[in-house]
Motif scaffolding. Structure first.
Motif, mmCIF file in Angstrom:
data_model
loop_
_atom_site.group_PDB
_atom_site.id
_atom_site.type_symbol
_atom_site.label_atom_id
_atom_site.label_comp_id
_atom_site.label_asym_id
_atom_site.label_seq_id
_atom_site.Cartn_x
_atom_site.Cartn_y
_atom_site.Cartn_z
ATOM 1 N N ALA A 1 14.562 14.388 -9.151
ATOM 2 C CA ALA A 1 13.187 13.953 -9.391
ATOM 3 C C ALA A 1 12.979 12.567 -8.801
ATOM 4 N N LEU B 1 16.507 10.994 -12.127
ATOM 5 C CA LEU B 1 15.360 10.326 -11.536
ATOM 6 C C LEU B 1 15.791 9.265 -10.526
ATOM 7 N N GLN C 1 10.612 9.358 -8.642
ATOM 8 C CA GLN C 1 9.520 8.736 -9.390
ATOM 9 C C GLN C 1 8.960 7.593 -8.553
ATOM 10 N N ASP D 1 4.388 6.967 -11.444
ATOM 11 C CA ASP D 1 4.148 5.931 -12.446
ATOM 12 C C ASP D 1 2.660 5.631 -12.413
ATOM 13 N N ARG E 1 4.521 8.992 -15.532
ATOM 14 C CA ARG E 1 5.021 7.985 -16.476
ATOM 15 C C ARG E 1 3.845 7.102 -16.847
ATOM 16 N N GLU F 1 13.791 6.089 -8.883
ATOM 17 C CA GLU F 1 12.575 5.283 -8.822
ATOM 18 C C GLU F 1 12.507 4.585 -7.465
ATOM 19 N N ALA G 1 18.396 7.438 -14.532
ATOM 20 C CA ALA G 1 17.468 7.021 -13.487
ATOM 21 C C ALA G 1 18.134 5.952 -12.631
ATOM 22 N N TRP H 1 11.363 5.767 -21.400
ATOM 23 C CA TRP H 1 12.348 4.932 -20.701
ATOM 24 C C TRP H 1 12.963 3.963 -21.709
ATOM 25 N N LEU I 1 7.419 12.611 -9.458
ATOM 26 C CA LEU I 1 6.662 12.054 -10.570
ATOM 27 C C LEU I 1 5.982 10.767 -10.123
#
Length: 586
Positions: free
Chosen positions: A143, A112, A145, A195, A256, A114, A409, A318, A193
């Motif tokens: 991925a 991931l 996020q 959040d 998420r 972020e 991540a 997480w 993805l």
């Protein structure tokens, strides 16, 4: 969607709003000749509805309550002029998707990344993120996020103060630009993805509480915003459809969800359970739709697995406990002190969350990370980890987390040691701005170094535009040392992960993990992977050499630093070093 504006067959528009305190509700439709007010029909339980052929795709509209206030649609698909302006009618079918063959990727392949759309690039838009997708793919990410993108007050915000949960923030771009970002990512093999901060509405721009106060659990005002009442059936339906909306209409690959949605009331139906069921029976029937949870010890009950391959409810949580242990091992004083941090880190890397839940869950059920937006942003000066730790200890910890079986991540810019901080920033109205700045600085008054007003004056004002601008990544630095060196380091580690580890993860059993603590600062973990091969980590996380070790069987996948492999052959590990080994099945 059971709420908001829906395009019907034949071109008619259906408007639907829950306004239990209202006696009269109208749709205020902006037309070339002026605004017209179309009365809505009162239905049971506080609902109002109107189907009309007068409205057209592209029109701007508001809801007029009792002939007084005019408010945006709380289920608006787009508010081009911001959260205080009118909502716009969209036809979601106008966007032509060309990713119909995309079915997502198995969770075992997840790496991931972020990112905050506004701070990821100087442009701060969905389109600009799209332009960086090749970079992320080459890094080894699978991925992306996104931090919350639902519309918030002002031009910039972390995203957790959203007030229009269905509308992508206009400052990031049109909803179709978000769709284009997602389908382009799919063509490049990347999942996307989101959040989903649907448990809370920010302190500015939330008009829903004026005519539907029962939507919220508290009467908190001012800086606190409002938390939803997840026990209310209307609210629960709203939240579930919000999740389905992002997955179905935008083709997100997962969500998420905040642990605040966990329900513990006796006899109360479980919202997270109902949401997961709706996803599995909806878009999740045709493709991978990964559901993740924010850290909470109670979350373990949602991530039990049927048969070590298909999740029963949620794929993963997480793991803040692991992140706190990492911080404690590296810098000795994290935000929340952790007892015996190396032991805690070993337990997290072998069993996930170590207390208050099952002792044995699959490693893939826990996302491991060194830093995220909250970890960095909750520091007074927004420092990243590389600005607090010397390169060698940090390199050892990066090599530890990126090759462990749990999905890793990264936070944007981590991979090239970005010099930009990630500070808390927001853009509210003048009545809130001063209070927020004062409260931000007061919140650090108990910490060493910030106990005097003069010291606290160094803390950036979260409401000043320059604070946000400082957080936007400088991509020119990527081509220069030491940033290019760190980027190469991350890329090579993730290449080893994809080549040697990822394909072996499916079918792992939770009981096939062992860990020990050789010496005062040593850590040894052995995982039996899904193909019965054995992955072993040996690490020394201290300033002194570690002796008396026995070299495990297997081929060395990575040694950090390079001389650690030779030292391990002699039964030792130098300070701050790790060695990864893989023994083939049989």
């Amino acid at each position: 969607m059971p709420v908001g504006a829906q395009l019907l067959e034949g071109g008619r528009i259906r408007f639907r709003l829950w306004a239990p305190l209202a006696e009269r509700v109208e749709v205020s439709l902006e037309e070339p000749g002026g605004t017209v007010h179309l009365p809505m029909e009162a239905r049971e339980a506080g609902w109002y509805e109107l189907s009309t052929d007068r409205a057209r795709v592209g029109d701007l509209y508001r809801y007029r309550i009792d002939g007084v206030g005019e408010f945006p649609d709380p289920a608006s698909r787009y508010n081009p002029l911001g959260v205080h302006g009118p909502s716009q009618l969209l036809d979601p079918g106008q966007f032509v998707w060309n990713d119909r063959n995309w079915r997502g990727r198995p969770w075992e392949e997840a790496v991931l990344y972020e990112l905050h759309v506004g701070a990821f690039t100087p442009q701060g838009t969905f389109a600009a993120v799209r332009g960086r997708l090749d970079y992320l793919r080459e890094l080894g990410v699978t991925a992306i996020q996104l931090l919350p993108v639902a519309a918030f007050a002002g031009a910039h915000n972390w995203g957790y103060d959203g007030v229009l949960p269905f509308a992508p923030a206009a400052s990031y771009g049109h909803p179709d630009e978000l769709k284009d970002l997602i389908q382009t990512a799919h063509h490049k093999g990347l999942m996307v993805l989101l959040d989903l901060a649907c448990h809370y509405f920010g302190p500015e721009g939330n008009y829903l509480h004026l005519y539907a106060p029962a939507f919220f659990a508290t009467d908190a005002t001012g800086l606190a915003g409002r938390s939803i009442d997840a026990a209310n059936p209307v609210v629960r339906e709203f939240i579930i459809h919000n999740a389905l909306y992002w997955l179905a209409e935008f083709h997100f690959d997962g969500l998420r969800l905040n642990a605040a949605l966990l329900q513990e009331q006796a006899g109360q139906p479980d919202l997270l359970e109902a949401l997961a069921h709706a996803v599995r029976e909806g878009p999740g029937r045709e493709r991978h739709c990964h559901l993740l949870l924010g850290h909470d010890r109670r979350a373990a009950r949602y991530i039990h697995w049927h048969d070590h391959s298909v999740p029963r409810r949620y794929e993963a949580v997480w793991n803040d406990t692991a992140q706190q242990a990492v911080q404690e091992v590296l810098i000795g004083a994290g935000v929340a002190a952790v007892d015996r941090p190396l032991e805690r880190l070993g337990a997290c890397l072998s069993r996930g969350i170590t207390a208050g839940g099952p002792d044995s869950l699959l490693p893939s059920a826990f996302v491991t990370f060194l830093q995220d937006h909250a970890c960095i942003g909750n520091r007074a000066l927004g420092e990243r980890l590389h600005q607090l730790v010397s390169p060698r200890p940090l390199g050892a910890m990066v090599a530890t987390t990126l090759l462990a079986p749990m999905p890793p991540a990264l936070f944007m810019g981590e991979e090239f040691a970005a010099t930009q901080p990630f500070l808390y920033f927001c853009d509210f109205n003048p009545d809130l701005i001063k209070k927020i700045a004062i409260n931000r600085r007061k919140s650090f008054a108990h910490l060493p170094g910030f106990r005097t007003p003069k010291a606290r004056a160094r803390i950036p004002d979260p409401t000043h535009p320059a604070t946000f601008a400082r957080c936007q990544l400088d991509w020119n630095s990527v081509n220069h040392s030491p940033h290019a060196d760190w980027l190469d380091f991350y890329r090579r580690l993730l290449a080893v992960r994809h080549r040697q580890i990822t394909t072996r993860l499916a079918g792992m059993h939770e009981e096939a993990v062992q860990f020990t603590l050789p010496g005062e600062h040593g850590l040894s973990i052995r995982w039996t992977l899904g193909d019965d091969s054995v992955l072993t980590l040996l690490g020394n996380y201290g300033d002194l050499p570690l002796a008396g070790l026995q070299r495990p069987e297997g081929v060395v996948l990575w040694a950090e630093p390079g001389e650690a492999e030779h030292a391990l052959n002699q039964g030792q590990l130098p300070p701050w070093s790790v060695v990864w080994l893989l023994r083939a099945a049989g």
